[in-house]
Design a protein around this motif. Structure first.
Motif, PDB file in Angstrom:
ATOM      1  N   LEU A   1     -35.701 -47.233 -31.968  1.00 19.67           N
ATOM      2  CA  LEU A   1     -36.541 -47.103 -30.875  1.00 19.67           C
ATOM      3  C   LEU A   1     -37.969 -46.451 -31.221  1.00 19.67           C
ATOM      4  O   LEU A   1     -39.182 -46.351 -30.500  1.00 19.67           O
ATOM      5  N   ASN A   2     -37.406 -45.373 -32.062  1.00 18.53           N
ATOM      6  CA  ASN A   2     -38.926 -44.694 -33.152  1.00 18.53           C
ATOM      7  C   ASN A   2     -39.986 -45.531 -33.484  1.00 18.53           C
ATOM      8  O   ASN A   2     -41.455 -45.872 -33.283  1.00 18.53           O
ATOM      9  N   ALA A   3     -40.088 -46.325 -34.221  1.00 12.83           N
ATOM     10  CA  ALA A   3     -40.424 -47.362 -35.050  1.00 12.83           C
ATOM     11  C   ALA A   3     -41.089 -48.516 -34.114  1.00 12.83           C
ATOM     12  O   ALA A   3     -42.393 -48.822 -34.506  1.00 12.83           O
ATOM     13  N   LYS A   4     -40.656 -49.023 -33.545  1.00 14.25           N
ATOM     14  CA  LYS A   4     -41.440 -49.438 -31.675  1.00 14.25           C
ATOM     15  C   LYS A   4     -42.210 -49.157 -31.290  1.00 14.25           C
ATOM     16  O   LYS A   4     -43.265 -49.610 -30.706  1.00 14.25           O
ATOM     17  N   MET A   5     -41.571 -47.692 -30.444  1.00  9.15           N
ATOM     18  CA  MET A   5     -42.085 -47.660 -29.565  1.00  9.15           C
ATOM     19  C   MET A   5     -42.996 -46.303 -29.641  1.00  9.15           C
ATOM     20  O   MET A   5     -43.618 -45.485 -28.170  1.00  9.15           O
ATOM     21  N   ARG A   6     -42.946 -45.252 -30.693  1.00  9.73           N
ATOM     22  CA  ARG A   6     -43.403 -43.768 -30.413  1.00  9.73           C
ATOM     23  C   ARG A   6     -45.131 -43.938 -30.114  1.00  9.73           C
ATOM     24  O   ARG A   6     -45.661 -43.495 -28.965  1.00  9.73           O
ATOM     25  N   ARG A   7     -45.736 -45.270 -30.998  1.00  9.20           N
ATOM     26  CA  ARG A   7     -47.080 -46.023 -30.532  1.00  9.20           C
ATOM     27  C   ARG A   7     -47.018 -46.918 -31.598  1.00  9.20           C
ATOM     28  O   ARG A   7     -47.252 -47.409 -32.274  1.00  9.20           O
ATOM     29  N   THR A   8     -46.892 -47.748 -29.815  1.00  6.54           N
ATOM     30  CA  THR A   8     -47.138 -49.741 -30.345  1.00  6.54           C
ATOM     31  C   THR A   8     -48.533 -49.956 -31.221  1.00  6.54           C
ATOM     32  O   THR A   8     -48.233 -51.491 -31.700  1.00  6.54           O
TER      33      THR A   8
END
Length: 428
Positions: free
Chosen positions: A258-265
């Protein structure tokens, strides 16, 4: 070509040649500037950016308005946008660069020869660096500060989309140079948006430019690599993968994915493809895809992924080769670590890849057999950043294999020379 266009092209070429000459002249005193003098300049730059916050934000509003009226993607707006927190981060990034050890003059290696000669390999500045970048106004500060710390003059050519923000930030950098008594032409921002300026810079400006660092989309990097007449630190697109092995802790995997994709897309370290071990389909696939869908991420998957999770769109061959820079991810099921290595070897841009696993043999194969600039174990791909590596900041992530690879920080912006000390030796 119309007469006016010819005149404009000539004017741009004349301007760029002047910028190159000024940078070359500034590089000489900069190369021997003391660490204290460079640090005083950097700290003054950080203070000037904080003091000029309102002016920088006003300039950014102009850039944002132009970008929004042109209908660009939300991810592009995110890369362009500045706010109080991001300006504070820019200033803090410059201070962190000041706190780094000065690389210039560092003895990398030393040894004695049987004939009594004492040989040293010593870090030296590269000289004049050209940085070509798009949309991110913070690169103006990061690149200017990093090049200065490494004793290099720099010519910055930002995108037209961030021109007002970059000019406001650049003015603060020049103020810092003046306060420290360093040449104000040590950090120059190309003042025109004409694409001919890029062509001139890629041509080397009459031999005054020593290296080019591109930071931007695939088309920009392709142009730089095609036209450059000087060495290039290539920063290609970030088609980053996360492989989840059957041995992965599911809760950890969910948090990391989730972090790898959505923190800053919209950053180059954002994960674009999720690979799931076929042996973990019944336990890991649905929860991992579901947490992405629930977060508002569009998921494009292979047939097995579509059947396993409702709401997944069909992935095409092109998806595996796409850097989305948006809330979109492609998902594939692979035959264990061997399948993951095969998929990444076929589609990766050699930027950043992550493995989530508790099996040490899986991790060892992942690290040994995948040839990307950055590899992570049980951590988010969003750590692919020079600041997170303790480098203060970065100009970009170099995906090539020569000289600089991975985050390009102060050490990567130096070369070296050999110093040989003798006591009268002559060669037979």
């Amino acid at each position: 070509m119309p007469e006016q266009a010819v005149k404009q092209s000539h004017d741009v070429e004349t301007l760029m040649m002047s910028i190159g000459a000024q940078a070359k002249s500034a590089s000489r005193p900069l190369s021997i500037a003391s660490a204290d003098q460079k640090n005083r300049a950097l700290l003054a730059m950080a203070s000037a950016i904080e003091a000029s916050k309102d002016r920088i934000l006003e300039a950014n509003v102009r850039d944002l308005a132009a970008a929004e009226s042109s209908g660009v993607a939300a991810s592009f707006i995110d890369r362009l946008k500045l706010d109080d927190a991001r300006i504070a981060s820019i200033a803090e990034g410059i201070r962190s660069i000041a706190a780094l050890a000065d690389p210039v003059g560092e003895i990398i290696a030393a040894w004695d020869r049987p004939n009594g000669l004492k040989i040293e390999r010593v870090r030296t500045p590269l000289g004049v660096i050209g940085v070509i970048y798009e949309s991110r106004p913070n690169v103006t500060a990061d690149a200017g500060a990093l090049c200065l710390k490494a004793g290099n003059a720099v010519i910055l050519r930002g995108g037209s989309d961030s021109q007002y923000s970059s000019r406001a930030i650049h003015a603060c950098l020049v103020e810092g140079l003046k306060i420290a008594g360093l040449p104000e032409h040590a950090i120059q921002l190309v003042p025109v948006t004409d694409r001919a300026a890029v062509g001139s810079l890629l041509g080397g400006l009459g031999g005054t430019v020593d290296v080019i660092v591109p930071r931007g989309g695939k088309s920009l990097v392709a142009r730089v690599q095609s036209e450059a007449r000087v060495p290039v630190f290539a920063h290609l697109e970030g088609i980053c993968h996360v492989y989840v092995d059957q041995s992965a802790d599911l809760d950890m995997a969910k948090n990391i994915v989730l972090n790898a994709k959505m923190r800053r897309t919209g950053i180059c370290g954002s994960a674009e493809t999720l690979l799931v071990d076929a042996a973990a389909v019944s336990t890991h696939l649905e929860p991992l895809v579901r947490i992405l869908l629930d977060a508002g991420c569009e998921v494009r998957g292979s047939e097995i992924v579509q059947k396993a999770v409702e709401g997944v769109k069909a992935a095409t061959e092109e998806d595996w080769r796409t850097e989305y820079l948006d809330a979109i991810i492609s998902v594939e099921v692979v035959d264990g670590i061997s399948g993951a290595i095969e998929h990444i070897g076929t589609y990766s841009s050699n930027h950043t890849e992550a493995v989530i696993a508790e099996d040490s043999s899986v991790v060892e194969r992942f690290f040994n057999e995948i040839d990307s600039a950055i590899l992570l174990h049980n951590a988010s791909t969003q750590f692919a950043d020079g600041g997170e590596f303790g480098m203060g900041a970065e100009i970009g992530i170099a995906t090539g294999k020569m000289h600089a690879r991975g985050p390009v920080g102060v050490e990567q912006l130096t070369s070296f020379k050999y110093r040989v000390h003798g006591t009268g030796q002559t060669r037979t």
